[in-house]
Design a protein around this motif. Structure first.
Motif, PDB file in Angstrom:
ATOM      1  N   THR A 129      46.008  -0.442 -90.979  1.00 49.24           N
ATOM      2  CA  THR A 129      47.360  -0.018 -90.617  1.00 49.24           C
ATOM      3  C   THR A 129      47.383   0.646 -89.249  1.00 49.24           C
ATOM      4  OG1 THR A 129      47.856   0.344 -92.963  1.00 49.24           O
ATOM      5  CG2 THR A 129      49.350   1.329 -91.363  1.00 49.24           C
ATOM      6  N   GLY A 130      46.398   1.495 -89.002  1.00 47.61           N
ATOM      7  CA  GLY A 130      46.331   2.195 -87.723  1.00 47.61           C
ATOM      8  C   GLY A 130      46.132   1.255 -86.542  1.00 47.61           C
ATOM      9  N   VAL A 131      45.220   0.294 -86.679  1.00 47.00           N
ATOM     10  CA  VAL A 131      44.973  -0.662 -85.589  1.00 47.00           C
ATOM     11  C   VAL A 131      46.230  -1.487 -85.316  1.00 47.00           C
ATOM     12  CG1 VAL A 131      43.659  -2.697 -84.895  1.00 47.00           C
ATOM     13  CG2 VAL A 131      42.496  -0.777 -85.961  1.00 47.00           C
ATOM     14  N   ALA A 132      46.910  -1.920 -86.378  1.00 45.12           N
ATOM     15  CA  ALA A 132      48.121  -2.730 -86.210  1.00 45.12           C
ATOM     16  C   ALA A 132      49.216  -1.945 -85.487  1.00 45.12           C
ATOM     17  CB  ALA A 132      48.617  -3.208 -87.568  1.00 45.12           C
ATOM     18  N   LEU A 133      49.446  -0.688 -85.884  1.00 46.56           N
ATOM     19  CA  LEU A 133      50.470   0.132 -85.234  1.00 46.56           C
ATOM     20  C   LEU A 133      50.114   0.430 -83.782  1.00 46.56           C
ATOM     21  CD1 LEU A 133      51.366   2.717 -88.038  1.00 46.56           C
ATOM     22  CD2 LEU A 133      52.838   0.907 -87.115  1.00 46.56           C
ATOM     23  N   PHE A 134      48.845   0.736 -83.550  1.00 44.81           N
ATOM     24  CA  PHE A 134      48.409   1.058 -82.193  1.00 44.81           C
ATOM     25  C   PHE A 134      48.577  -0.148 -81.267  1.00 44.81           C
ATOM     26  CE2 PHE A 134      45.419   1.691 -78.750  1.00 44.81           C
ATOM     27  CZ  PHE A 134      45.574   3.031 -78.444  1.00 44.81           C
TER      28      PHE A 134
ATOM     29  N   LEU B 224      50.658  -2.757 -81.624  1.00 45.22           N
ATOM     30  CA  LEU B 224      52.084  -3.001 -81.407  1.00 45.22           C
ATOM     31  C   LEU B 224      52.675  -1.979 -80.430  1.00 45.22           C
ATOM     32  CD1 LEU B 224      54.703  -4.507 -82.099  1.00 45.22           C
ATOM     33  CD2 LEU B 224      54.982  -2.951 -84.051  1.00 45.22           C
ATOM     34  N   GLY B 225      52.316  -0.712 -80.604  1.00 47.03           N
ATOM     35  CA  GLY B 225      52.807   0.329 -79.706  1.00 47.03           C
ATOM     36  C   GLY B 225      52.350   0.115 -78.274  1.00 47.03           C
ATOM     37  N   SER B 226      51.133  -0.367 -78.095  1.00 45.43           N
ATOM     38  CA  SER B 226      50.611  -0.637 -76.753  1.00 45.43           C
ATOM     39  C   SER B 226      51.434  -1.716 -76.053  1.00 45.43           C
ATOM     40  CB  SER B 226      49.144  -1.076 -76.838  1.00 45.43           C
ATOM     41  OG  SER B 226      48.333  -0.047 -77.349  1.00 45.43           O
ATOM     42  N   PHE B 227      51.803  -2.752 -76.807  1.00 39.52           N
ATOM     43  CA  PHE B 227      52.601  -3.834 -76.215  1.00 39.52           C
ATOM     44  C   PHE B 227      53.967  -3.304 -75.759  1.00 39.52           C
ATOM     45  CE2 PHE B 227      55.811  -7.178 -76.711  1.00 39.52           C
ATOM     46  CZ  PHE B 227      55.325  -8.102 -75.792  1.00 39.52           C
ATOM     47  N   VAL B 228      54.625  -2.535 -76.613  1.00 41.15           N
ATOM     48  CA  VAL B 228      55.943  -1.992 -76.260  1.00 41.15           C
ATOM     49  C   VAL B 228      55.825  -1.050 -75.060  1.00 41.15           C
ATOM     50  CG1 VAL B 228      57.886  -0.609 -77.078  1.00 41.15           C
ATOM     51  CG2 VAL B 228      56.784  -2.249 -78.620  1.00 41.15           C
TER      52      VAL B 228
ATOM     53  N   ARG C 212      54.429   5.858 -76.639  1.00 45.91           N
ATOM     54  CA  ARG C 212      53.158   6.559 -76.786  1.00 45.91           C
ATOM     55  C   ARG C 212      53.123   7.376 -78.079  1.00 45.91           C
ATOM     56  NH1 ARG C 212      48.607   6.142 -74.098  1.00 45.91           N
ATOM     57  NH2 ARG C 212      48.417   8.323 -73.493  1.00 45.91           N
ATOM     58  N   VAL C 213      54.263   7.882 -78.496  1.00 44.72           N
ATOM     59  CA  VAL C 213      54.325   8.577 -79.792  1.00 44.72           C
ATOM     60  C   VAL C 213      53.960   7.614 -80.921  1.00 44.72           C
ATOM     61  CG1 VAL C 213      55.892   9.651 -81.456  1.00 44.72           C
ATOM     62  CG2 VAL C 213      55.963  10.347 -79.055  1.00 44.72           C
ATOM     63  N   GLY C 214      54.518   6.381 -80.855  1.00 40.54           N
ATOM     64  CA  GLY C 214      54.173   5.383 -81.861  1.00 40.54           C
ATOM     65  C   GLY C 214      52.698   5.032 -81.848  1.00 40.54           C
ATOM     66  N   MET C 215      52.122   4.929 -80.646  1.00 45.30           N
ATOM     67  CA  MET C 215      50.681   4.670 -80.538  1.00 45.30           C
ATOM     68  C   MET C 215      49.880   5.818 -81.146  1.00 45.30           C
ATOM     69  SD  MET C 215      50.606   3.192 -76.634  1.00 45.30           S
ATOM     70  CE  MET C 215      48.795   3.159 -76.562  1.00 45.30           C
ATOM     71  N   GLY C 216      50.373   7.052 -80.968  1.00 46.05           N
ATOM     72  CA  GLY C 216      49.677   8.202 -81.526  1.00 46.05           C
ATOM     73  C   GLY C 216      49.636   8.176 -83.041  1.00 46.05           C
TER      74      GLY C 216
ATOM     75  N   LEU D 203      48.675  -3.030 -71.798  1.00 40.80           N
ATOM     76  CA  LEU D 203      48.704  -4.367 -72.380  1.00 40.80           C
ATOM     77  C   LEU D 203      47.308  -4.846 -72.769  1.00 40.80           C
ATOM     78  CD1 LEU D 203      50.649  -6.700 -73.076  1.00 40.80           C
ATOM     79  CD2 LEU D 203      50.189  -7.639 -70.794  1.00 40.80           C
ATOM     80  N   ILE D 204      46.264  -4.361 -72.079  1.00 41.09           N
ATOM     81  CA  ILE D 204      44.893  -4.780 -72.380  1.00 41.09           C
ATOM     82  C   ILE D 204      44.496  -4.387 -73.799  1.00 41.09           C
ATOM     83  CG2 ILE D 204      43.813  -2.656 -71.531  1.00 41.09           C
ATOM     84  CD1 ILE D 204      42.476  -6.254 -71.127  1.00 41.09           C
ATOM     85  N   ASN D 205      45.195  -3.397 -74.378  1.00 42.97           N
ATOM     86  CA  ASN D 205      44.881  -2.982 -75.751  1.00 42.97           C
ATOM     87  C   ASN D 205      45.209  -4.063 -76.784  1.00 42.97           C
ATOM     88  OD1 ASN D 205      44.120  -0.438 -74.847  1.00 42.97           O
ATOM     89  ND2 ASN D 205      46.149   0.445 -75.172  1.00 42.97           N
ATOM     90  N   VAL D 206      46.131  -4.947 -76.445  1.00 47.83           N
ATOM     91  CA  VAL D 206      46.612  -5.911 -77.431  1.00 47.83           C
ATOM     92  C   VAL D 206      45.519  -6.891 -77.866  1.00 47.83           C
ATOM     93  CG1 VAL D 206      48.285  -7.744 -77.895  1.00 47.83           C
ATOM     94  CG2 VAL D 206      48.998  -5.670 -76.664  1.00 47.83           C
ATOM     95  N   PRO D 207      44.831  -7.609 -76.949  1.00 50.87           N
ATOM     96  CA  PRO D 207      43.766  -8.508 -77.423  1.00 50.87           C
ATOM     97  C   PRO D 207      42.613  -7.764 -78.082  1.00 50.87           C
ATOM     98  CG  PRO D 207      43.783  -8.389 -75.022  1.00 50.87           C
ATOM     99  CD  PRO D 207      45.039  -7.736 -75.494  1.00 50.87           C
ATOM    100  N   VAL D 208      42.278  -6.578 -77.560  1.00 52.46           N
ATOM    101  CA  VAL D 208      41.198  -5.793 -78.180  1.00 52.46           C
ATOM    102  C   VAL D 208      41.594  -5.374 -79.595  1.00 52.46           C
ATOM    103  CG1 VAL D 208      39.773  -3.718 -78.003  1.00 52.46           C
ATOM    104  CG2 VAL D 208      40.402  -4.974 -75.934  1.00 52.46           C
ATOM    105  N   GLY D 209      42.846  -4.982 -79.771  1.00 53.50           N
ATOM    106  CA  GLY D 209      43.315  -4.579 -81.084  1.00 53.50           C
ATOM    107  C   GLY D 209      43.310  -5.723 -82.084  1.00 53.50           C
ATOM    108  N   VAL D 210      43.676  -6.913 -81.626  1.00 54.07           N
ATOM    109  CA  VAL D 210      43.667  -8.076 -82.515  1.00 54.07           C
ATOM    110  C   VAL D 210      42.248  -8.409 -82.960  1.00 54.07           C
ATOM    111  CG1 VAL D 210      44.095 -10.565 -82.624  1.00 54.07           C
ATOM    112  CG2 VAL D 210      45.794  -9.048 -81.579  1.00 54.07           C
TER     113      VAL D 210
END
Length: 528
Positions: free
Chosen positions: A98-103, A105-109, A123-127, A186-193
């Motif tokens: 759940t945490g990785v998915a939220l982080f 998504l928040g990074s993309f926004v 950034r609050v959502g990423m937190g 945005l670089i967080n998105v592929p790493v998060g996936v």
């Protein structure tokens, strides 16, 4: 042994829980956990080199930029203990995913933000996502490794965590050299996936066998405590210590702290058992880790700005400028368990943090026309010190808490480091800003003295631009130098806290061992 002696032994010794046998895929699991840690902590410092670009693109004030950094950290620090306890209850794998998915998504926004308000909210959502993710990584690590291999695994985990903080500016500089500022998010998105997919297949589920209720009042009180305190510190350069804008939130933060301590001592299922602070190992490790984070985060926040605003480095050059610290940290981290085994945890922590303090002192002698030789030495010493101290601190603290509460323990560990980082950026940043405002030349209007970037722009348009620009840069260097000296004090204080408290634990253990030996000898003599 007397009842009193039994009580002392409970507080003086570190509870050891053997836990389950080592998982056959534990090293693969560790690599996945480290990827998740890197995802979160790289993000926290990758933005430091993007500050000038964000300031220009979003037309942001210094206060707004600080909130871009601190909104994420404060949410993370405020929720970590609760999400750690929650992961113990609902399952650590669920919390991780759940945490990785939220982080992600928040990074993309956040990467697509066109205003500081939108960026802060993202950034609050990423937190929130990071708060679910971080405690579970270390909690899973404790479950899949046995006592023999656990120190090495924790050293690898802390090495990646600290190395990510140091390498963040390098990655940020590279991306900013080729793309717009949002690319660092945005670089967080592929790493998060990638992290999400690998966790689904590798991470085993685990949870606390005892069902515990969420501590909602504790969550609220700890969040108010953190936000109130840091907001007060950030407001000091603009309003001064005697202003209501500082004193009111500070008073709210202190009152929330008192309420938090009282509530945690009296409620049935506290998210933090405050009696753990009676254990010198626990208190020493928590205190030293917090002060280390203050010094490290605050110094990096200022130093990367010094490289760009004063030495005219590009974002990529500024990122590469902190590589000496990252390399020294990564080289020394694997040796921390061996050093601890040889000289003991108190001496290891005191040595590492002392070396870090020397690095900060060295770095504080930078000037507007410095070569890179002085920063090179200071950064290398800082990295070496953190690499020695941080794994020993994490291992000592995690060993002081029962294994079934691993999520809560990891949450506390991460809370103190994240809160320390937020305070480091706020306190050292505020000190630097106040010193800068007092030293900046009179040609800079009062409403621009809180921003070095804005002050440099105004100075460049004056009649004597060269002299005005040089004076602004010297004023900023004066602020950075003063703040780095305070950072050195924090590092030395961390070493002293660890030495005194952990040595006290060793002394108590020695006394208890002697008492036990004497009683056994007396019993043997009576039988004879």
């Amino acid at each position: 042994m007397t009842a009193n002696s039994d009580h002392v032994q409970t507080e003086a010794t570190v509870p050891e829980a053997a836990g389950p046998p080592p998982h056959p895929r534990r090293w693969l699991i560790l690599s996945t956990l480290c990827l998740a840690v890197m995802l979160v902590l790289l993000d926290n410092t990758v933005l430091t080199v993007a500050i000038p670009s964000m300031t220009e693109s979003l037309n942001a004030s210094t206060s707004s930029i600080q909130w871009v950094m601190n909104s994420y950290t404060l949410v993370l620090a405020g929720l970590l203990m609760t999400t750690g306890s929650l992961s113990d209850r609902i399952g650590r794998k669920k919390a991780l995913l759940t945490g990785v998915a939220l982080f992600t998504l928040g990074s993309f926004v956040a990467s697509m933000s066109d205003s500081t308000t939108q960026l802060i909210l993202s950034r609050v959502g990423m937190g929130i996502g990071a708060a679910l993710l971080m405690p579970s990584t270390l909690a899973v690590l404790l479950q899949v490794f046995d006592e023999k291999e656990r120190p090495k695994a924790i050293a690898a985990w802390t090495g990646v965590a600290a190395g990510s903080i140091a390498l963040g500016p390098v990655l940020g500089g590279f991306l900013l050299n080729h793309f717009w500022w949002g690319s660092v998010l945005l670089i967080n998105v592929p790493v998060g996936v990638i992290a999400l997919v690998t966790m689904i297949f590798l991470i085993p589920e685990s949870r606390d066998p005892k069902v515990r209720k969420p501590d909602v009042p504790g969550v609220l009180l700890s969040t108010v405590m953190a936000v109130g305190t840091v907001y007060a510190v950030i407001s000091v350069p603009e309003h001064g210590w005697s202003s209501a804008d500082v004193l009111v939130p500070l008073a709210i933060g202190v009152a929330a702290l008192a309420g938090f301590v009282y509530w945690e001592r009296t409620c049935d299922d506290p998210m933090l058992d405050v009696t753990l602070f009676r254990n010198p190992v626990f208190s020493g490790a928590v205190g030293s880790a917090s002060l280390t984070s203050v010094a490290m985060a605050g110094s990096l926040f200022l130093f990367t700005q010094y490289l760009q605003f004063v030495l005219d480095y590009t974002p990529l050059q500024a990122g590469l400028g902190v590589i000496p610290m990252a390399l020294a940290l990564l080289v020394l981290t694997p040796f921390s368990p061996k050093i601890s085994a040889k000289i003991g945890t108190p001496a290891t922590l005191a040595t590492g943090l002392g070396v870090m303090g020397l690095g900060l002192v060295t770095l504080s002698f930078i000037a507007a026309d410095s070569s890179f030789a002085l920063p090179l030495a200071g950064l290398a010493l800082m990295g070496a010190g953190v690499g020695i101290a941080l794994p020993a601190s994490s291992n000592a603290m995690m060993g002081a808490i029962p294994l079934e509460r691993a999520g809560m323990a990891s949450g506390l560990n991460s809370t103190m480091q994240e809160l320390g980082s937020a305070l480091g950026v706020a306190v050292l940043g505020s000190l630097a800003a106040a010193q800068f405002a007092s030293q900046v030349p009179s040609v800079i209007p009062a409403d621009a003295r809180n921003s070095v970037g804005e002050s440099l722009g105004i100075a460049a348009r004056t009649s004597d631009a060269a002299q005005a620009v040089e004076q602004v840069r010297e004023a900023f260097v004066s602020g950075v130098s003063l703040s780095l000296k305070f950072g050195a004090v924090a590092a030395f204080a961390a070493g002293a806290v660890a030495w005194v408290l952990l040595r006290r634990n060793a002394a108590q253990a020695t006394v208890l061992e002697a008492e036990t030996t004497a009683e056994q000898a007396q019993e043997h003599a009576s039988v004879s």
